[in-house]
Motif scaffolding. Structure first.
Motif, PDB file in Angstrom:
ATOM      1  N   LEU A 234      -6.879  -8.382   4.548  1.00  0.00           N
ATOM      2  CA  LEU A 234      -5.799  -8.535   5.515  1.00  0.00           C
ATOM      3  C   LEU A 234      -6.236  -9.295   6.758  1.00  0.00           C
ATOM      4  CD1 LEU A 234      -4.471  -4.849   5.399  1.00  0.00           C
ATOM      5  CD2 LEU A 234      -3.763  -6.777   3.976  1.00  0.00           C
ATOM      6  N   GLN A 235      -7.390  -9.921   6.720  1.00  0.00           N
ATOM      7  CA  GLN A 235      -7.976 -10.507   7.923  1.00  0.00           C
ATOM      8  C   GLN A 235      -7.525 -11.946   8.203  1.00  0.00           C
ATOM      9  OE1 GLN A 235     -10.034  -9.054  10.121  1.00  0.00           O
ATOM     10  NE2 GLN A 235     -10.257  -7.090   9.115  1.00  0.00           N
ATOM     11  N   ALA A 244      -1.642  -2.507   7.076  1.00  0.00           N
ATOM     12  CA  ALA A 244      -2.449  -1.285   7.009  1.00  0.00           C
ATOM     13  C   ALA A 244      -1.863  -0.163   7.840  1.00  0.00           C
ATOM     14  CB  ALA A 244      -3.875  -1.584   7.473  1.00  0.00           C
ATOM     15  N   SER A 245      -0.636  -0.321   8.310  1.00  0.00           N
ATOM     16  CA  SER A 245      -0.001   0.648   9.196  1.00  0.00           C
ATOM     17  C   SER A 245       0.223   2.000   8.519  1.00  0.00           C
ATOM     18  CB  SER A 245       1.342   0.090   9.678  1.00  0.00           C
ATOM     19  OG  SER A 245       2.088   1.072  10.360  1.00  0.00           O
ATOM     20  N   VAL A 250       2.924   1.569   1.323  1.00  0.00           N
ATOM     21  CA  VAL A 250       1.991   0.956   0.364  1.00  0.00           C
ATOM     22  C   VAL A 250       0.744   0.424   1.068  1.00  0.00           C
ATOM     23  CG1 VAL A 250       3.769   0.386  -1.320  1.00  0.00           C
ATOM     24  CG2 VAL A 250       3.235  -1.259   0.488  1.00  0.00           C
ATOM     25  N   ALA A 251       0.444   0.938   2.233  1.00  0.00           N
ATOM     26  CA  ALA A 251      -0.748   0.528   2.971  1.00  0.00           C
ATOM     27  C   ALA A 251      -2.007   0.897   2.179  1.00  0.00           C
ATOM     28  CB  ALA A 251      -0.778   1.198   4.344  1.00  0.00           C
ATOM     29  N   PRO A 252      -3.081   0.144   2.322  1.00  0.00           N
ATOM     30  CA  PRO A 252      -4.314   0.417   1.567  1.00  0.00           C
ATOM     31  C   PRO A 252      -4.991   1.732   1.931  1.00  0.00           C
ATOM     32  CG  PRO A 252      -4.670  -1.320   3.196  1.00  0.00           C
ATOM     33  CD  PRO A 252      -3.201  -1.077   3.144  1.00  0.00           C
ATOM     34  N   ASP A 258       1.365   8.817  -2.668  1.00  0.00           N
ATOM     35  CA  ASP A 258       1.750   9.175  -1.295  1.00  0.00           C
ATOM     36  C   ASP A 258       3.064   8.528  -0.856  1.00  0.00           C
ATOM     37  OD1 ASP A 258      -0.655  10.519  -1.209  1.00  0.00           O
ATOM     38  OD2 ASP A 258      -1.716   8.944  -0.123  1.00  0.00           O
ATOM     39  N   PHE A 259       3.604   7.602  -1.626  1.00  0.00           N
ATOM     40  CA  PHE A 259       4.688   6.723  -1.186  1.00  0.00           C
ATOM     41  C   PHE A 259       5.835   7.465  -0.518  1.00  0.00           C
ATOM     42  CE2 PHE A 259       8.609   4.391  -1.661  1.00  0.00           C
ATOM     43  CZ  PHE A 259       8.268   3.083  -1.359  1.00  0.00           C
TER      44      PHE A 259
END
Length: 425
Positions: A234-235, A244-245, A250-252, A258-259
Motif C-alpha cells: 500500500l506504499q 489499512a483503515s 477488507v483491510a489487511p 471479520d467482514f
C-alpha cells in the motif's frame, strides 16, 4: 551486546491451561535460547525470561479469574454517573462566572475532568473485548459495542487488531501497535545512510512529534494503521494507506471472517455520528463541543499516552522471531503509577498492565491481587516505574527512537546521545 549462551530450552506456551483460564496465547511450541542477555539503554544487563505461561498462570489465585457481570456493570453506571454529575455542575455554575477568561479556564478544566470517566467507559469496553467483563460473550460484545461506539472507537475492528497485538506483543514483525523501527529503517526514514550524518534533534522537533502523537495519534492509527506493521503493498500512493483503515472490512489487518463485524462497528460509529449531529442541531455546537467532542479528543490523548508508555521504555525489549514467545512478549510491558485518576477512573489499566498481557481475561478489579502473585514469581522480569508519567513521556520520545541488537533481542537506542551508543550498522 552480550552474546547468548549455547544452551537452548524448549519454552512451551501451553494452551490447555492458558485457554481455560483466559490467556490469549495460541498453542505453540517455540524453541528459544536460554539465559539470553542484552544491554538496555542504560547499559544494564537485560535477561530474556525463560518461564512458560502455564507456569506463570499456575501461581495466580483462582478467584482472580472470576468475572462478575453485576460488579462490572456497576462500574459502567458509576462512570456514567460521574459524567452526568460533572456535566450538571459545569452547566449550572460555569455560565454564572462573570469573567470570560475565567469561564474559558473553567470550561477547559471541566473538559479534562469529564474525559476521566469517559476514559473509564472506554476501558470497560476494552474489558469487554477481552471477555473480561462477564462470562457471557454476547453481553460483553453488546456492552462493548455501545461503550466503544460512544467514545468514537469501532468496537469489533479494534478488538480484532488489539487481539493480534496481545498475541504478538514485543514481536518486531508481528506486533500491531507502537512497533519501533529498526536502525536501518529509521535511518531510511530520515534519508541518511549513517547516524553520523545527523545532528541531535532539537527539542522543538520532539515537541512537534509529541503534539501530533497526542492530538491525532489514535485517529491516525484507526484511519491508516499508523505505528502498526508496514504494508508494503500500500506504499505506492499516500492515500492507499487508508486501505489499512480499521473502518475498512477488507483491510489487511483483518481476517476474512471479520467482514460483517467490521460493518457492525462502522454502523455503531455512524449512529453516534448521527446522534452528535442531532445534538448540535438541538443544543448547539458549543454544548456538544464541551460535553462530548473535546472530552472525546482527550480520551484519545489518554489512550495514546497510556499505550505508548506501557510499551515504550528504555528497559523494554523487542524480539526477533527466533527468540520470541508469548511469555517473553507479555513480559515486554511495564506497569506505571498515575495516582488517584489511574486507579479510580482509569480502572488500574496503567498499574496492572503487565498482568493484563499475561492473562487478559482477568477483570481489572482482581488485577491487583493477581499482579502481586506474578511479581513474586517473575522477580526481576517484572517491569515497574513510579516516575511521573509526563516526564517519562518526554524522555521516552527523545531516547527510544529505534531498536537494534545482534542476538535476537532488540533494545532501544537513539542518535541524541542518551545512553548506550548505537551500532550504526
Amino acid at each position: 551486546m552480550a552474546t547468548a549462551t549455547a544452551a537452548t530450552t524448549s519454552v512451551e506456551d501451553s494452551s490447555s491451561t492458558a485457554t481455560k483460564r483466559g490467556s490469549n496465547s495460541a498453542s505453540t511450541k517455540q524453541k528459544v535460547t536460554a539465559n539470553l542477555y542484552a544491554k538496555d539503554l542504560n547499559g544494564k544487563d537485560f535477561k530474556a525470561p525463560d518461564y512458560t505461561i502455564a507456569e506463570l498462570i499456575s501461581v495466580i489465585p483462582k478467584d482472580c479469574f472470576k468475572r462478575d457481570l453485576i460488579k462490572s456493570l456497576s462500574f459502567v453506571f458509576r462512570d456514567i454517573f460521574f459524567m452526568i454529575l460533572f456535566g450538571y455542575i459545569a452547566s449550572t455554575y460555569i455560565p454564572m462566572i462573570p469573567s470570560k477568561t475565567l469561564r474559558f479556564f473553567a470550561w477547559s478544566t471541566y473538559c479534562i475532568v469529564e474525559s476521566f470517566p469517559m476514559v473509564g467507559l472506554w476501558i470497560l469496553a476494552h474489558e469487554c473485548g477481552h471477555q473480561a467483563f462477564s462470562e457471557y460473550g454476547w453481553v460483553n460484545d453488546f456492552v462493548g459495542w455501545i461503550l466503544h461506539s460512544y467514545t468514537g472507537n469501532p468496537y469489533f475492528s479494534w478488538k480484532f487488531s488489539h487481539r493480534k497485538h496481545h498475541q504478538h506483543t514485543g514481536h518486531i514483525d508481528k506486533d500491531m501497535v507502537f512497533v519501533p523501527k529498526r536502525t536501518k529503517d529509521w535511518k531510511k526514514s530520515r534519508g541518511v545512510m549513517s547516524l553520523s550524518e545527523l545532528t541531535a534533534d532539537s527539542p522543538l522537533s520532539s515537541i512537534w512529534t509529541l503534539l501530533i502523537q497526542q492530538v491525532v495519534g489514535f485517529q491516525t492509527y484507526l484511519m491508516i494503521d499508523a505505528t502498526g506493521q508496514p504494508h508494503p503493498e500500500l506504499q505506492d500512493k499516500w492515500y492507499q494507506q487508508f486501505f489499512a483503515s480499521h473502518f475498512n472490512p477488507v483491510a489487511p489487518i483483518f481476517d476474512k471472517g471479520d467482514f460483517w463485524f467490521i460493518i457492525i462497528s462502522d454502523i455503531g460509529i455512524a449512529i453516534v455520528g448521527y446522534v452528535v449531529y442531532q445534538w448540535i442541531q438541538i443544543f448547539g455546537g458549543f454544548n456538544c463541543l464541551v460535553h462530548w467532542f473535546i472530552p472525546y479528543l482527550l480520551v484519545n490523548h489518554w489512550i495514546v499516552f497510556l499505550t505508548f508508555l506501557q510499551h515504550t521504555d528504555i528497559t523494554l525489549p523487542h524480539y526477533e522471531d527466533n527468540e520470541w514467545n508469548f511469555a517473553r512478549g507479555a513480559a515486554a510491558t511495564i506497569d506505571r503509577e498515575f495516582g488517584f485518576v489511574g486507579w479510580f477512573f482509569f480502572h488500574d489499566i496503567i498499574e496492572t498492565h503487565v498482568l493484563h498481557h499475561y492473562v487478559s481475561r482477568i477483570p481489572f478489579y482482581n488485577a491487583r491481587k493477581a499482579t502481586d502473585a506474578i511479581k513474586k514469581f517473575v522477580g526481576n522480569d517484572y517491569r515497574y516505574s513510579d516516575e511521573n508519567m509526563f516526564i517519562t513521556l518526554w524522555k521516552s520520545l527523545r531516547q527510544c527512537e529505534f531498536v537494534e541488537g545482534n542476538n535476537g533481542i532488540l533494545m532501544y537506542r537513539n542518535h541524541n546521545g542518551f545512553g548506550a551508543t548505537p551500532l550504526d550498522e
